[in-house]
Design a protein around this motif. Structure first.
Motif, mmCIF file in Angstrom:
data_model
loop_
_atom_site.group_PDB
_atom_site.id
_atom_site.type_symbol
_atom_site.label_atom_id
_atom_site.label_comp_id
_atom_site.label_asym_id
_atom_site.label_seq_id
_atom_site.Cartn_x
_atom_site.Cartn_y
_atom_site.Cartn_z
ATOM 1 N N SER A 48 -13.448 4.023 -13.570
ATOM 2 C CA SER A 48 -13.713 3.747 -12.163
ATOM 3 C C SER A 48 -13.283 2.316 -11.825
ATOM 4 N N ILE A 49 -13.334 2.020 -10.533
ATOM 5 C CA ILE A 49 -13.051 0.669 -10.048
ATOM 6 C C ILE A 49 -14.368 0.036 -9.630
ATOM 7 N N ASP A 50 -14.608 -1.150 -10.082
ATOM 8 C CA ASP A 50 -15.839 -1.864 -9.782
ATOM 9 C C ASP A 50 -16.027 -1.994 -8.265
ATOM 10 N N ARG A 51 -17.257 -1.683 -7.780
ATOM 11 C CA ARG A 51 -17.522 -1.731 -6.333
ATOM 12 C C ARG A 51 -17.319 -3.131 -5.787
ATOM 13 N N ARG A 52 -17.741 -4.125 -6.548
ATOM 14 C CA ARG A 52 -17.581 -5.514 -6.090
ATOM 15 C C ARG A 52 -16.091 -5.844 -5.936
ATOM 16 N N THR A 53 -15.269 -5.273 -6.817
ATOM 17 C CA THR A 53 -13.830 -5.495 -6.722
ATOM 18 C C THR A 53 -13.277 -4.904 -5.435
ATOM 19 N N LEU A 54 -13.698 -3.690 -5.064
ATOM 20 C CA LEU A 54 -13.231 -3.090 -3.820
ATOM 21 C C LEU A 54 -13.623 -3.937 -2.617
ATOM 22 N N ARG A 89 -11.068 -5.803 -0.005
ATOM 23 C CA ARG A 89 -11.134 -5.576 1.442
ATOM 24 C C ARG A 89 -11.298 -6.890 2.202
ATOM 25 N N SER A 90 -11.971 -7.851 1.602
ATOM 26 C CA SER A 90 -12.266 -9.101 2.307
ATOM 27 C C SER A 90 -11.107 -10.096 2.286
ATOM 28 N N TYR A 91 -10.122 -9.832 1.451
ATOM 29 C CA TYR A 91 -8.994 -10.762 1.313
ATOM 30 C C TYR A 91 -7.953 -10.461 2.393
ATOM 31 N N SER A 92 -7.258 -11.497 2.873
ATOM 32 C CA SER A 92 -6.305 -11.324 3.990
ATOM 33 C C SER A 92 -4.921 -10.836 3.537
ATOM 34 N N TRP A 93 -4.609 -10.901 2.250
ATOM 35 C CA TRP A 93 -3.347 -10.390 1.676
ATOM 36 C C TRP A 93 -2.094 -10.894 2.409
ATOM 37 N N PRO A 94 -1.839 -12.199 2.342
ATOM 38 C CA PRO A 94 -0.609 -12.713 2.981
ATOM 39 C C PRO A 94 0.657 -12.157 2.335
ATOM 40 N N GLY A 95 0.550 -11.781 1.066
ATOM 41 C CA GLY A 95 1.700 -11.186 0.390
ATOM 42 C C GLY A 95 1.737 -9.690 0.480
ATOM 43 N N ASN A 96 0.756 -9.117 1.197
ATOM 44 C CA ASN A 96 0.693 -7.686 1.466
ATOM 45 C C ASN A 96 0.670 -6.847 0.189
ATOM 46 N N ILE A 97 1.325 -5.681 0.213
ATOM 47 C CA ILE A 97 1.196 -4.745 -0.902
ATOM 48 C C ILE A 97 1.804 -5.319 -2.174
ATOM 49 N N VAL A 104 -11.452 -7.138 -10.876
ATOM 50 C CA VAL A 104 -10.557 -8.249 -10.580
ATOM 51 C C VAL A 104 -11.372 -9.524 -10.576
ATOM 52 N N ASP A 105 -10.865 -10.561 -11.181
ATOM 53 C CA ASP A 105 -11.540 -11.863 -11.218
ATOM 54 C C ASP A 105 -11.614 -12.419 -9.797
ATOM 55 N N GLU A 106 -12.810 -12.734 -9.375
ATOM 56 C CA GLU A 106 -13.023 -13.204 -8.001
ATOM 57 C C GLU A 106 -12.266 -14.492 -7.714
ATOM 58 N N SER A 107 -12.038 -15.301 -8.772
ATOM 59 C CA SER A 107 -11.366 -16.587 -8.553
ATOM 60 C C SER A 107 -9.900 -16.423 -8.176
ATOM 61 N N TRP A 108 -9.351 -15.221 -8.411
ATOM 62 C CA TRP A 108 -7.944 -15.012 -8.052
ATOM 63 C C TRP A 108 -7.741 -14.927 -6.543
ATOM 64 N N PRO A 168 5.520 -21.418 -12.888
ATOM 65 C CA PRO A 168 4.120 -20.989 -13.048
ATOM 66 C C PRO A 168 3.134 -21.823 -12.243
ATOM 67 N N SER A 169 3.478 -23.094 -12.000
ATOM 68 C CA SER A 169 2.586 -23.961 -11.233
ATOM 69 C C SER A 169 3.067 -24.147 -9.805
ATOM 70 N N GLY A 170 4.052 -23.376 -9.381
ATOM 71 C CA GLY A 170 4.616 -23.523 -8.050
ATOM 72 C C GLY A 170 3.791 -22.827 -6.985
ATOM 73 N N ALA A 171 4.085 -23.173 -5.721
ATOM 74 C CA ALA A 171 3.342 -22.628 -4.583
ATOM 75 C C ALA A 171 3.563 -21.125 -4.448
ATOM 76 N N ALA A 172 4.796 -20.641 -4.753
ATOM 77 C CA ALA A 172 5.073 -19.207 -4.628
ATOM 78 C C ALA A 172 4.184 -18.397 -5.559
ATOM 79 N N TYR A 173 3.995 -18.907 -6.780
ATOM 80 C CA TYR A 173 3.142 -18.201 -7.734
ATOM 81 C C TYR A 173 1.691 -18.197 -7.260
ATOM 82 N N LYS A 174 1.237 -19.324 -6.711
ATOM 83 C CA LYS A 174 -0.143 -19.409 -6.238
ATOM 84 C C LYS A 174 -0.397 -18.449 -5.084
ATOM 85 N N LEU A 175 0.628 -18.257 -4.250
ATOM 86 C CA LEU A 175 0.476 -17.366 -3.100
ATOM 87 C C LEU A 175 0.762 -15.914 -3.450
#
Length: 620
Positions: free
Chosen positions: A505-511, A515-523, A544-548, A589-596
């Motif tokens: 299953s998928i953790d409920r907190r993960t779902l 849902r709460s994330y704005s997903w600027p990079g979309n799918i 999913v790690d919440e810190s991500w 790995p430390s660039g802005a594109a990777y962070k986003l």
């Protein structure tokens, strides 16, 4: 040899000598008869080189009497006789050889010379000389024999003429030809081969010829195959690259044909090379492009099927179904990572062109100086590095569909050429003098606001209207959050299978977090997050790690059309924050594109469109 001596002049005390002479005289006459009748010119010289004897055939051939031949019996008289009968072109060489290399050395020798016959005709002779030595090694006589080799010389001359004529024929053939020995080593090459390689005939026949001419990869690849074919003695062929004198390699089809003797042994191999570079490069290009297209599909497609049932997605799919059946140009807009290429492929697959090529070109990924060549092709010599003709993506897509992704990045001069293709259905290769008609359906995609680009003069207005016949706008993921659980389940299952894992299953907190994330990079960003989480998850519950994720609340849905100011401001804030954290670095790995969680090219495009000064974030 000498004539009989008048015995009446012999002293009385020489009775024993006279008796001996009577005994050997018959043998002497018999020997003379033999020398006079053998089919060769025989002669004898004294140690100093003066004449002592000529046989009868010599006199008959030259027409010179004994009195004329013997003369004063000295060296000068002998030399005079020979100068009279030797060909003027040969006399200096022959006399020098005789006097300097044979006579003075006291060793056997031979040479070829033309001698004048009594009727004035010259014939070739092989002259062989042998010294008679006494016990002390001193020369007592010189014996010589001249053998007529005129017929042999004429046969050799004819053979030489025939060979020269054959070489002229081989040199006139506009095809590389190399003659090989039974072992496969080159012994001759025609003029075309020498002109192509820039080598001399000596260099062609050297042991390193193949290493100097053929591509090292082909020499290694074909070594065993060629060795085995040569040993079988049967015709064979192969394809390999030969180095031209300017250093460029071109592909050749080389056919090997053996020449056998009566016993079936190989005397020579004849290797003919046919330039197949254009065909071979076309084959390699098509193969490479097909491979590149497959890799591009694997790497750029977010998933194999369009997943979701939201009303926003259903509207898009309804538009796809309507426009796929017609030939109209489609402009697909939407933020990065929303699946614009996937929609383009869906249009192609539902169209009448589904069984023809689907070609994709990312206009932002190709340098501006090369984009025209990539789209429309070029002729050989059109610019530095154009070593052969190349067809462009439009010609490759003839009869099918072409997707021009990131169309907003197309240079101004290329926009003009593209407009002509859309209006007239013709392309003109760079450096070409004629147009090529193409039947291609054009789909375009962009994450930029093309209307704003038109207003600022960065994009042609007439081209915009030609592309925007049927607009399809893809909603960002934040506008179709009801699809998120289905998408997450699909992607988790996809990556779990690839990595040999299984989740119950998928953790409920993960779902809730998703849902709460704005997903600027979309799918695409969702895909990256889930893939990373599948790698790191050890249990049977996916999480999913919440810190991500930032955990920012869901943003209100933007209206159809260009991005609203609120969304643009939000993107600016996120990009500037990522740039500040990375010290202005874009990639890595430390660039802005990777962070986003978005591609570097997409971030560069957004920085440009939003007018962000990325240099102010550089670390000091």
């Amino acid at each position: 040899m000498r004539d009989a001596t008048d015995r009446s002049t012999a002293p009385e005390g020489h009775a024993a000598l006279e008796e001996a002479w009577d005994e050997i005289s018959p043998s002497h006459e018999h020997l003379r008869t033999i020398l006079d009748t053998i089919p060769a010119l025989v002669w004898c010289f004294r140690p100093d080189g003066s004449v002592n004897y000529f046989n009868e055939r010599w006199h008959q051939y030259t027409g010179i009497s004994r009195e004329q031949a013997y003369g004063a019996g000295d060296v000068e008289s002998t030399a005079k006789v020979f100068k009279a009968i030797l060909h003027p072109d040969d006399a200096p060489r022959v006399l020098a050889t005789w006097q300097q290399e044979i006579l003075s050395a006291g060793k056997p020798g031979e040479f070829e010379v033309r001698m004048r016959r009594h009727d004035g005709e010259y014939r070739w002779f092989m002259v062989r000389l042998e010294p008679l030595l006494d016990d002390s090694g001193k020369v007592t006589q010189w014996y010589g024999i001249n053998t007529d080799i005129e017929d042999l010389k004429r046969a050799q001359a004819k053979l030489h003429d025939d060979e020269r004529e054959l070489r002229r024929i081989l040199d006139a053939i506009p095809q590389t030809i190399v003659v090989l020995g039974p072992d496969g080593r080159a012994v001759y090459a025609n003029r075309t081969m020498l002109a192509y390689t820039g080598l001399t005939l000596d260099e062609v026949t050297a042991s390193d010829f193949r290493a100097r001419v053929f591509h090292p990869e082909d020499v290694t690849r074909l070594a065993e195959e060629r060795r085995g074919a040569l040993s079988r003695g049967e015709p064979f062929e192969n394809e390999q690259r030969a180095r031209r004198k300017d250093g460029d390699y071109r592909w050749f089809l080389i056919r090997y044909n053996p020449l056998h003797d009566e016993a079936g042994r190989v005397l020579h191999w004849y290797a003919t090379g046919t330039d197949i570079d254009d065909r071979k490069r076309d084959e390699i290009r098509v193969k490479t492009e097909n491979l590149a297209l497959r890799e591009d599909i694997d790497s750029s497609s977010m998933f194999e099927e369009i997943v979701g049932s939201s009303s926003a997605l259903r509207r898009v799919l309804a538009d796809v179904a309507r426009v796929a059946a017609v030939e109209s140009t489609v402009l697909i807009t939407g933020e990065t990572g929303t699946g614009k290429e996937l929609i383009a492929r869906a249009i192609h697959k539902r169209s009448a062109r589904a069984n023809r090529a689907f070609i994709r070109l990312n206009c932002a990924a190709i340098p501006p100086s090369l984009i025209a060549s990539e789209l429309f092709g070029h002729e050989k010599g059109a610019f530095t590095g154009a070593t052969q003709r190349r067809i462009g993506r439009f010609e490759a897509a003839d009869g099918g569909t072409i997707l021009l992704d990131e169309i907003g990045e197309l240079p101004a001069e290329t926009q003009i050429a593209l407009l002509r293709v859309l209006q007239e259905g013709e392309v003109e290769r760079i450096g070409g003098s004629s147009s090529v008609r193409v039947d291609v359906r054009v789909l375009a995609a962009t994450n930029r606001d093309l209307k704003a680009a038109v207003a600022s003069g960065r994009f042609r207005e007439d081209l915009y209207y030609r592309l925007n016949v049927f607009p399809v706008r893809l909603p960002p993921l934040r506008e179709r959050l009801e699809d998120l659980p289905l998408l997450a389940e699909y992607l988790v299952q996809r990556y779990a299978v690839k990595m040999g894992k299984r989740f119950r299953s998928i953790d409920r907190r993960t779902l809730e977090l998703l849902r709460s994330y704005s997903w600027p990079g979309n799918i695409r960003e969702l895909q990256n997050v889930i893939e990373r989480a599948v790698i790191l998850s050890d249990g049977d519950v996916f999480s999913v790690d919440e810190s991500w994720l930032t955990g920012e609340p869901e943003r209100p849905t933007a209206p159809d059309g260009p991005l609203s100011g609120t969304i643009a401001d939000h993107e600016r804030e996120r990009i500037e924050d990522a740039l500040a954290q990375s010290g202005g670095r874009i990639a890595g790995p430390s660039g802005a594109a990777y962070k986003l969680g978005i591609p570097r090219q997409t971030l560069d495009s957004k920085i440009t469109s939003l007018g962000i000064d990325k240099f102010k974030f550089r670390s000091r």
